[in-house]
Write an enzyme that holds these catalytic residues in place. Sequence first.
Site, mmCIF file in Angstrom:
data_model
loop_
_atom_site.group_PDB
_atom_site.id
_atom_site.type_symbol
_atom_site.label_atom_id
_atom_site.label_comp_id
_atom_site.label_asym_id
_atom_site.label_seq_id
_atom_site.Cartn_x
_atom_site.Cartn_y
_atom_site.Cartn_z
ATOM 1 N N GLY A 213 57.645 16.790 -68.804
ATOM 2 C CA GLY A 213 57.070 17.827 -69.663
ATOM 3 C C GLY A 213 55.565 17.861 -69.510
ATOM 4 N N ASP A 214 54.935 18.781 -70.222
ATOM 5 C CA ASP A 214 53.479 18.884 -70.082
ATOM 6 C C ASP A 214 52.769 18.023 -71.138
ATOM 7 O OD1 ASP A 214 53.561 20.314 -72.438
ATOM 8 O OD2 ASP A 214 53.381 22.267 -71.469
ATOM 9 N N GLY A 215 51.454 17.946 -70.972
ATOM 10 C CA GLY A 215 50.672 17.087 -71.857
ATOM 11 C C GLY A 215 50.601 17.624 -73.275
ATOM 12 N N GLN A 216 50.424 18.948 -73.360
ATOM 13 C CA GLN A 216 50.230 19.553 -74.693
ATOM 14 C C GLN A 216 51.436 19.320 -75.592
ATOM 15 O OE1 GLN A 216 47.453 20.534 -75.823
ATOM 16 N NE2 GLN A 216 46.494 20.274 -73.830
ATOM 17 N N GLY A 219 53.249 15.065 -74.101
ATOM 18 C CA GLY A 219 52.238 14.004 -74.224
ATOM 19 C C GLY A 219 51.799 13.871 -75.678
ATOM 20 N N GLU A 257 43.325 3.919 -68.777
ATOM 21 C CA GLU A 257 42.798 3.761 -67.412
ATOM 22 C C GLU A 257 42.301 5.135 -66.989
ATOM 23 O OE1 GLU A 257 42.363 1.053 -65.985
ATOM 24 O OE2 GLU A 257 43.756 -0.344 -66.900
ATOM 25 N N CYS A 291 40.812 7.133 -58.549
ATOM 26 C CA CYS A 291 39.845 6.761 -59.587
ATOM 27 C C CYS A 291 38.923 5.644 -59.100
ATOM 28 C CB CYS A 291 40.589 6.302 -60.827
ATOM 29 S SG CYS A 291 41.832 5.049 -60.439
HETATM 30 P P1 NAD Z 1 45.103 14.343 -66.708
HETATM 31 O O1 NAD Z 1 44.328 13.601 -67.719
HETATM 32 O O2 NAD Z 1 44.935 15.805 -66.598
HETATM 33 O O3 NAD Z 1 46.670 14.129 -66.928
HETATM 34 C C1 NAD Z 1 47.241 12.839 -66.971
HETATM 35 C C2 NAD Z 1 48.522 12.890 -67.798
HETATM 36 O O4 NAD Z 1 48.184 13.195 -69.150
HETATM 37 C C3 NAD Z 1 49.527 13.942 -67.352
HETATM 38 O O5 NAD Z 1 50.827 13.405 -67.455
HETATM 39 C C4 NAD Z 1 49.326 15.061 -68.375
HETATM 40 O O6 NAD Z 1 50.460 15.864 -68.556
HETATM 41 C C5 NAD Z 1 49.015 14.253 -69.624
HETATM 42 N N1 NAD Z 1 48.269 14.965 -70.671
HETATM 43 C C6 NAD Z 1 47.421 16.005 -70.531
HETATM 44 N N2 NAD Z 1 46.932 16.373 -71.740
HETATM 45 C C7 NAD Z 1 47.476 15.536 -72.660
HETATM 46 C C8 NAD Z 1 47.347 15.398 -74.083
HETATM 47 N N3 NAD Z 1 46.562 16.190 -74.791
HETATM 48 N N4 NAD Z 1 48.038 14.413 -74.703
HETATM 49 C C9 NAD Z 1 48.824 13.582 -73.998
HETATM 50 N N5 NAD Z 1 48.998 13.672 -72.655
HETATM 51 C C10 NAD Z 1 48.327 14.633 -71.991
HETATM 52 O O7 NAD Z 1 44.809 13.613 -65.313
HETATM 53 P P2 NAD Z 1 45.307 14.034 -63.869
HETATM 54 O O8 NAD Z 1 44.567 15.244 -63.426
HETATM 55 O O9 NAD Z 1 46.802 14.062 -63.861
HETATM 56 O O10 NAD Z 1 44.835 12.754 -63.011
HETATM 57 C C11 NAD Z 1 43.563 12.619 -62.465
HETATM 58 C C12 NAD Z 1 42.686 11.758 -63.346
HETATM 59 O O11 NAD Z 1 43.302 10.479 -63.548
HETATM 60 C C13 NAD Z 1 41.333 11.438 -62.738
HETATM 61 O O12 NAD Z 1 40.327 11.581 -63.696
HETATM 62 C C14 NAD Z 1 41.449 9.991 -62.315
HETATM 63 O O13 NAD Z 1 40.233 9.290 -62.219
HETATM 64 C C15 NAD Z 1 42.331 9.436 -63.355
HETATM 65 N N6 NAD Z 1 42.993 8.206 -62.869
HETATM 66 C C16 NAD Z 1 42.608 6.997 -63.376
HETATM 67 C C17 NAD Z 1 43.171 5.817 -62.888
HETATM 68 C C18 NAD Z 1 42.803 4.458 -63.418
HETATM 69 O O14 NAD Z 1 43.589 3.532 -63.236
HETATM 70 N N7 NAD Z 1 41.663 4.279 -64.048
HETATM 71 C C19 NAD Z 1 44.126 5.897 -61.889
HETATM 72 C C20 NAD Z 1 44.488 7.148 -61.395
HETATM 73 C C21 NAD Z 1 43.921 8.307 -61.909
#
Ligand code: NAD
Length: 484
Positions: A213-216, A219, A257, A291
């Site tokens: 599913g999506d984040g909004q 999540g 993370e 990241c």
């Molecule tokens: P994102 O934050 O857009 O999404 C990550 C996840 O969060 C997805 O599953 C998304 O559906 C969900 N999500 C989105 N909005 C949400 C909300 N309001 N509440 C709960 N869940 C929600 O990130 P992305 O574009 O999928 O990934 C790229 C990012 O991840 C980069 O910034 C990267 O640096 C970071 N990243 C960090 C690490 C680490 O270990 N530090 C590793 C990999 C990626």
Amino acid sequence: MVQRIYAISSKADMQIITTNYIDGDFRKSSGTSEAPLYNPATEQQIGTVRLSTFDDVDAAVSAAKASYPSFSATSIEERVDMLGRLAEAVAARSEPLATAMREEYGAPSGFVSFSAERAGTVFLDMARAVIDYPWRQTIGSAEVEMRPLGVAAAITPWNSNIGFICAKLATAVAAGSPIVIKPSEMSAIQTQLLLEALHQAGLPRGVLNVVNGDGQTCGSALTAHPDVAKISFTGSTATGRAILRAAADTMKRVTLELGGKGAQIILDDADLDRAAEQALTSGFMNSGQACIAGTRVLIPSRLKFAFEQKLAGALSSYPVGPASDPAARIGPMVSQKQWERVQSYIALGIEEGARVIAGGLGRPDELDRGWFVRPTVFSDVDNGMRVAREEIFGPVLCILSYEDDDDAVRIANDTSYGLQNYVLSGDVERARKVARQLDSGRVVINGAPHEPMAPFGGFRQSGMGREYGAFGLTSFLEPRAILT
Ligand code: NAD
């Protein structure tokens, strides 16, 4: 022999995913909307995933909650055995997982091989951590026991979908906590294939639950759910902030993370040929969608010109291409949105006055389709420029010059992030001295290999808490002290 399980159906080459994994079974999602899935190397739609609802999340949390009393009471031996079965099940499917990663994500073959291999071993690493972990200690008159903390939830991104699901599942199983995982909606084919493998491990019902599913919707449903005790999130810093706020109402334990803007400090005694190679390896890993990428390359000012030449030379051995091409070292960006984002940062760097020494705007000349970008290196970058301060998440490097070691440390630490930095030097002791002054969760000297038992996580806005090994396990536990 692994059986194919109802999870993905194909319609004219499209993979239609309509199920979640709840209480040990693949169950139809109750959602009515669908998200498209693409092959980023061809821009073609290759499938759809049904987006689940609050009810699906609630069903997954209920299943996890129901399994908690018995799962949290399992012995260390039982959990180590489960981790071994999970490792075997994933290893047995590494080939189809690698294929799905190439098609749906587009990662270059080096990254695919590392990820597919590591996905299974993470369970074995966690089994080692469980065996060595100090589950009980006596502190003064107290007997202190580390206890699982309840139902855990994980939310993961698209840039290493299989790896993140396995790592978070491994930690939950090790801790004795059932888990509900919401993976990135852009990685659904990889997720479903992985679930088919994980199903073979025969975990007790309700211990593993996965909702597409999506984040909004999904999540947010997890971060607000009163029966979820812990959120383990990997993703962007912006989403991490929203999750931290949402989790506060129910006082969930939170591990974040998040993003990074790592520095690669090349000391003046480093071999420049090796440094140029290393700068590209660390800067362009996973096509720059990492990241931990070291995207700010710091070089002594007097060596800047020579280093630029070496870097431009080394870049010629970095072909861009689809994951099907074994020579390709940089693949496409995961989506059109991500391609546009990277383009906008390349345009911004030019506008801010950085000098392009390789790459630039647009797609590489030899490729006529796909979300490929030209690997780009900016020089004359000032650490105040936005291209030096913001995470671009694509193959874009910034070269910054410095005067002496103290100046290099100052520039490296002048960032809102702090995930992983790098030091390159001919003298390891000197590199260690610099490393000890860097504000990041990890510092890699001279391209040292990954250490899976060491803590991983960020300082500052790169996150909160640590994953992997004993530190990761602790973040899924609560100490209970009994005083007599
Ligand atoms: P994102 O934050 O857009 O999404 C990550 C996840 O969060 C997805 O599953 C998304 O559906 C969900 N999500 C989105 N909005 C949400 C909300 N309001 N509440 C709960 N869940 C929600 O990130 P992305 O574009 O999928 O990934 C790229 C990012 O991840 C980069 O910034 C990267 O640096 C970071 N990243 C960090 C690490 C680490 O270990 N530090 C590793 C990999 C990626």
